[in-house]
Design a protein around this motif. Structure first.
Motif, PDB file in Angstrom:
ATOM      1  N   THR A 109       0.830  -1.204   0.000  1.00  9.20           N
ATOM      2  CA  THR A 109       0.000   0.000   0.000  1.00  9.20           C
ATOM      3  C   THR A 109       0.867   1.257   0.000  1.00  9.20           C
ATOM      4  N   ALA A 112       2.425   2.004  -3.365  1.00  7.33           N
ATOM      5  CA  ALA A 112       1.494   2.623  -4.307  1.00  7.33           C
ATOM      6  C   ALA A 112       1.348   4.116  -4.002  1.00  7.33           C
ATOM      7  N   LEU A 116       3.731   5.305  -7.039  1.00  7.09           N
ATOM      8  CA  LEU A 116       3.008   5.090  -8.292  1.00  7.09           C
ATOM      9  C   LEU A 116       2.086   6.275  -8.537  1.00  7.09           C
ATOM     10  N   PHE A 118      -1.422   7.352 -10.167  1.00  6.20           N
ATOM     11  CA  PHE A 118      -2.677   6.823 -10.696  1.00  6.20           C
ATOM     12  C   PHE A 118      -3.800   7.778 -10.310  1.00  6.20           C
ATOM     13  N   LEU A 165      -4.811  -7.316   5.143  1.00  2.93           N
ATOM     14  CA  LEU A 165      -5.539  -6.323   4.365  1.00  2.93           C
ATOM     15  C   LEU A 165      -5.125  -4.910   4.790  1.00  2.93           C
ATOM     16  N   ALA A 166      -3.907  -4.798   5.288  1.00  3.28           N
ATOM     17  CA  ALA A 166      -3.318  -3.490   5.605  1.00  3.28           C
ATOM     18  C   ALA A 166      -4.189  -2.663   6.532  1.00  3.28           C
TER      19      ALA A 166
ATOM     20  N   PRO B  35      -1.412  -0.605 -12.218  1.00  2.00           N
ATOM     21  CA  PRO B  35      -0.431  -1.008 -11.203  1.00  2.00           C
ATOM     22  C   PRO B  35      -0.759  -0.401  -9.845  1.00  2.00           C
ATOM     23  N   GLY B  36      -1.107   0.885  -9.836  1.00  2.00           N
ATOM     24  CA  GLY B  36      -1.438   1.530  -8.572  1.00  2.00           C
ATOM     25  C   GLY B  36      -2.567   0.815  -7.855  1.00  2.00           C
ATOM     26  N   TYR B  37      -3.646   0.520  -8.580  1.00  2.00           N
ATOM     27  CA  TYR B  37      -4.793  -0.111  -7.929  1.00  2.00           C
ATOM     28  C   TYR B  37      -4.530  -1.565  -7.559  1.00  2.00           C
ATOM     29  N   PHE B  39      -1.642  -2.673  -6.504  1.00  2.00           N
ATOM     30  CA  PHE B  39      -0.897  -2.600  -5.243  1.00  2.00           C
ATOM     31  C   PHE B  39      -1.811  -2.221  -4.084  1.00  2.00           C
ATOM     32  N   LEU B  40      -2.823  -1.407  -4.385  1.00  2.00           N
ATOM     33  CA  LEU B  40      -3.726  -0.951  -3.321  1.00  2.00           C
ATOM     34  C   LEU B  40      -4.800  -1.987  -2.978  1.00  2.00           C
ATOM     35  N   PRO B  42      -5.215  -5.016  -1.587  1.00  2.00           N
ATOM     36  CA  PRO B  42      -5.490  -5.507  -0.228  1.00  2.00           C
ATOM     37  C   PRO B  42      -6.040  -4.412   0.676  1.00  2.00           C
ATOM     38  N   TRP B  43      -5.442  -3.236   0.581  1.00  2.00           N
ATOM     39  CA  TRP B  43      -5.907  -2.155   1.449  1.00  2.00           C
ATOM     40  C   TRP B  43      -7.338  -1.750   1.106  1.00  2.00           C
TER      41      TRP B  43
END
Lengths: 295, 319
Positions: A109, A112, A116, A118, A165-166, B35-37, B39-40, B42-43
């Motif tokens: 998390t 990202a 990253l 996005f 799940l962070a 890629p961003g989503y 990686f996100l 699980p959160w």
């Protein structure tokens, strides 16, 4: 900057303190040593009570036992119907799984958010920071109902799965701060060379982030080891108890009868935390100093 | 456009053109954001499934009667009305919690600041002192420390043994409703280590030459403290105060262990979170407990908002 601190701590008239004066330093040292002793005295007393002969526990405030006797440990270890060995094992399994979950999920998390680009990144980042402020009581009851319906109560799953799940936003925040300090040229160059985001995360970011990963891992371990509320709610079968629940049950069943055993087991539950503290003090203190983590 | 049916395969039509543009845009959108989503992911699952979803459900439950056996029954504002007007345990819990916050946070921060300033003089042995003062903070959340504390302040405990040596007969701290809350305050103050470390980090940021300039101008140490240290440290004081206050509102373990889960004697250690726990998992009044949880959120939010608003008048950020 030394003198003005002295004036406050040593409570001397400010005018007669000269820079780094020897008497001033001595007074501050004396006060600090006295304060340190006061701070650790209860802890040392508990350790000393755990190796005292039973009859002697409350007879003196001194720290040095007249004779050393480890029988309290043997007596306490047997515990209740379930031995402390079982509680230790349960705590160890849960703590290690939580460490794994936190390190993996929070670093994904954080990567990202820190590296990253996005659409919606700032929005989600703001939401993530917002979750830091929500007390867990708000989600507690629906989560409990959810896990009960999933049949997860009395298993370690409710304590472990959320970490994958962070759910510990503190560690995400800690890692984002650290990742931002790693030079951008590194991953930009890798991206030019056609490196995927995954490879940048795995091959560049994680190896360079070992200090922050270790900090998060150690705090995760200690907080999970010490956690009382989560296990209290989700674990009702004594075979699944963690060390904190085991100790509390031991307290309730033996109070005023086996103080030696009680202090012996209390001491044992603190040993892993103390061990981490001894070896990773610098990391823990830096973690606190840079992020202001709660405890 | 009307002759689209007659176009030969492969010819560029408006539809195909728009389709291709859309597909390209989609691909570009996908390439830029996937890629961003990923990686996100699980959160995001955790956020919707464990935070946002449950929070909304708990808001709904707070307007219901829910005992976990039957489905929730809508009761409107009844839970909140009862909390506000007809629940003596709520007022007791609120009183206990506010007492705890008001006494523990200022003392804790004062100790933390005093010790941090004493340690910030370039003394020998700083790492050792720092470690010793931090240790209780780190151990503090555990049951063992609460057990130890209960013994220390028992009527035949260590504190009274020490008092007896100087001829004072101490009360039974833990089991006297006037004193029991202050033993918990003492436990919290004992754990001043982590704000102390944050203060230490803050003190390091203050430029040394400010003090040198001030002392050349003949400013006394107290004056330097009030005119330099304190103002420059206000952002750190503010941070520590907010964090420690929120933590104090949420305190649970020591109160639970020391009172054996009852919040006694006579509700004198009935912390807000302990009352919430009793209602939810002792009496299975899940709807009522949800309302209690939301009131806690509102109190913490009001407090935090107030701190941030007031900070404009006393916290100095150098720009």
């Amino acid at each position: 900057m030394t003198e003005m601190t002295a004036s406050v701590t040593a409570a001397r008239p400010p005018s007669d303190i000269t820079k780094r004066s020897l008497p001033g330093s001595l007074i501050v040292h004396a006060l600090l040593i006295a304060a340190s002793l006061l701070m650790v005295y209860p802890l040392l007393w508990m350790v000393s009570a755990s190796v005292r002969p039973e009859t002697e526990i409350f007879s003196s405030t001194s720290l040095i036992p007249s004779s050393i006797d480890f029988s309290s440990y043997a007596r306490g270890w047997v515990g209740l119907d379930v031995s402390f060995g079982r509680f230790f094992w349960n705590s160890l399994v849960i703590s290690l799984l939580v460490v794994t979950g936190n390190v993996i999920a929070c670093s994904l998390t954080a990567f990202a958010f820190a590296r990253l680009r996005f659409a919606g990144r700032n929005f989600w980042f703001a939401i993530m920071l917002g979750t830091l402020m929500i007390p867990y009581h708000v989600t507690l009851i629906p989560q409990y109902v959810l896990f009960l319906n999933l049949g997860w109560v009395n298993t370690i799953l409710p304590l472990v799965v959320p970490k994958f799940l962070a759910s510990d936003a503190f560690f995400i925040f800690l890692m984002v701060q650290f990742f931002r300090g790693i030079p951008r040229e590194l991953d930009e160059a890798a991206m030019m060379d056609g490196c995927s985001a995954w490879r940048i995360y795995w091959k560049i970011m994680l190896p360079l982030s070992l200090p922050v990963l270790a900090t998060a891992a150690i705090f995760s371990f200690i907080w999970t080891w010490d956690d009382f509320f989560g296990p209290l709610i989700y674990l009702n079968d004594m075979n699944t108890y963690t060390i904190q629940l085991g100790l509390r049950t031991f307290v309730d069943s033996t109070s005023a009868s086996d103080w030696g055993g009680l202090f012996a087991m209390s001491t044992l539950t603190l040993v892993p935390v103390f061990f981490f503290f001894l070896f990773f003090q610098r990391l823990l203190i830096e973690g606190i100093a840079t992020t202001g983590m709660k405890r | 456009m009307s002759n689209a049916m007659r176009t030969p395969a492969g010819a560029i039509t408006v539809e195909r053109y728009q389709g291709a543009v859309a597909e390209g845009r989609f691909r570009r959108l996908w390439n830029a954001n996937a890629p961003g989503y990923l990686f996100l992911l699980p959160w995001l699952i955790g956020f919707f499934g464990l935070t946002l979803g449950p929070a909304l459900i708990s808001l709904y439950l707070s307007f219901t009667d829910f005992d976990m056996l039957q489905s929730p029954r809508w009761v409107g504002m009844a839970n909140y009305v009862r909390i506000a007007t007809a629940d003596p345990k709520f007022s007791a819990a609120m009183h206990v919690t506010l007492t705890y916050v008001v006494f523990s946070v200022p003392f804790k921060l004062t100790f933390a600041l005093l010790v941090a300033m004493a340690l910030n003089r370039g003394l020998r042995g700083l790492p050792i002192y720092r470690a010793i003062f931090y240790l209780p903070s780190l151990l503090g959340g555990s049951v063992a420390i609460a057990v130890l504390w209960r013994q220390l302040f028992a009527s035949d405990g260590l504190v009274n043994a020490a008092l007896a040596q100087i001829g004072i007969e101490g009360p039974s701290w833990i089991s006297h409703p006037n004193y029991s809350i202050y033993t918990l305050v003492a436990l919290s103050v004992w754990q001043f280590g982590s704000p102390m470390i944050i203060f230490l980090a803050g003190l390091r940021q203050i430029p040394q030459d400010m003090y040198e300039a001030a002392s050349l101008d003949g400013a006394s140490k107290f004056r330097q403290f009030y005119k330099i240290t304190l103002p420059l440290l206000t952002p750190v004081i503010f941070f520590n105060a907010v964090v420690q206050t929120i933590e104090a509102f949420k305190a649970f373990t020591p109160a639970f262990i020391i009172s054996g889960g009852t919040g006694g004697p006579i509700n004198s250690t009935l912390f807000y979170t302990l009352y919430l726990y009793q209602e939810a998992f002792g009496n299975f009044r899940m709807g009522y407990a949800s309302a209690l949880a939301w009131i806690l959120v509102v109190i913490i939010a009001i407090f935090t908002a107030f701190s941030f608003l007031s900070s404009r008048y006393w916290v100095h950020y150098d720009d």
